[in-house]
Design an enzyme around this catalytic site. Structure first.
Site, short mmCIF file in Angstrom:
data_model
loop_
_atom_site.label_atom_id
_atom_site.label_comp_id
_atom_site.label_asym_id
_atom_site.label_seq_id
_atom_site.Cartn_x
_atom_site.Cartn_y
_atom_site.Cartn_z
N ARG A 7 -0.44 4.46 -0.47
CA ARG A 7 -1.26 5.56 -0.66
C ARG A 7 -0.58 6.72 0.56
O ARG A 7 -0.01 6.26 1.39
CB ARG A 7 -2.55 5.30 -0.22
CG ARG A 7 -3.35 4.64 -1.47
CD ARG A 7 -4.48 3.95 -1.13
NE ARG A 7 -4.67 2.94 -0.33
CZ ARG A 7 -5.80 2.43 0.08
NH1 ARG A 7 -6.84 2.67 -0.28
NH2 ARG A 7 -5.66 1.36 1.19
N ASP A 17 0.77 -1.18 -0.12
CA ASP A 17 0.02 0.12 -0.11
C ASP A 17 0.86 1.27 0.06
O ASP A 17 1.41 1.32 0.97
CB ASP A 17 -0.77 -0.10 1.26
CG ASP A 17 -1.86 1.04 1.18
OD1 ASP A 17 -2.02 1.89 0.31
OD2 ASP A 17 -2.85 0.84 2.03
#
Length: 207
Positions: free
Chosen positions: A133, A131
């Protein structure tokens, strides 16, 4: 309104009628990369109100192309419905496809998943973290909309932690368990077991 930080800038707002209700769309940009993001607001609130929000990362395949191999499109619709039903709220729509790896790399990851890898293994096989983000722009978005306290709709504890680290008061977290399909069952199980997402465990019980 707050208009800019060193990294992010508020651009403009306009009315956005939808099949869920009448929203206002607010445009923002990351000044270093020129990556664009939007927030959709509904209703009105006072300075001290707790405002329902959803942080939603762009998923072209799920949000616009109706893919059932993830739950993104289902969650997007449910969040907008929840906001309208509660009379106020905001959807922060962040343009970070594929948990930050981009659309074409997400397709490459899909191909690896078709061959037996899970979503985490596929991203890592391509050389990315599971991830990537970043939620930094959420602070400017919420400041621009004069929101200090939020009721967060998410299954991802990292989103709550990110907001709290930015000084946002997360009064509550409610799950958004919506969109389980035969195609995404293993994907959601992986997000729960490897990424700490907090889904209702009953979702994964064999029928």
């Amino acid at each position: 309104m707050s208009h800019a930080t060193n990294q992010f800038e508020y651009v403009s707002s306009a009315m956005l009628p939808t099949r869920f209700g009448q929203f206002t769309i607010h445009g923002f940009v990351e000044t270093s990369s020129q990556q664009e993001h939007v927030a959709l607001s509904y209703g009105e609130w006072q300075a001290d109100d707790v405002v329902p929000i959803r942080i939603h990362s762009e998923c072209l395949t799920g949000d616009a192309l109706f893919s059932t191999r993830c739950d993104c499109g289902f969650q997007l619709e449910k969040a907008l419905q929840n906001i309208v039903e509660q009379g106020k709220g905001v959807l922060l729509y962040l343009r970070q496809e594929g948990r930050g790896i981009g659309l074409l790399n997400k397709i490459r990851a899909y191909k690896l998943q078709d061959s037996g890898m899970d979503t985490v293994e596929a991203n890592e096989h391509l050389g990315f973290d599971a991830d990537l983000r970043d939620y930094g722009i959420c602070k400017l978005m919420l400041e621009t909309l004069k929101i200090d306290k939020v009721a967060l709709m998410t299954n991802n504890p990292k989103k709550r932690k990110a907001l709290e680290n930015m000084g946002i008061n997360v009064v509550s977290r409610t799950p958004i368990d919506h969109g389980l399909t035969l195609d995404n069952r293993n994907y959601l199980r992986t997000k729960t077991e490897k990424m700490g997402h907090q889904f209702d465990p009953h979702l994964f019980k064999d029928k």
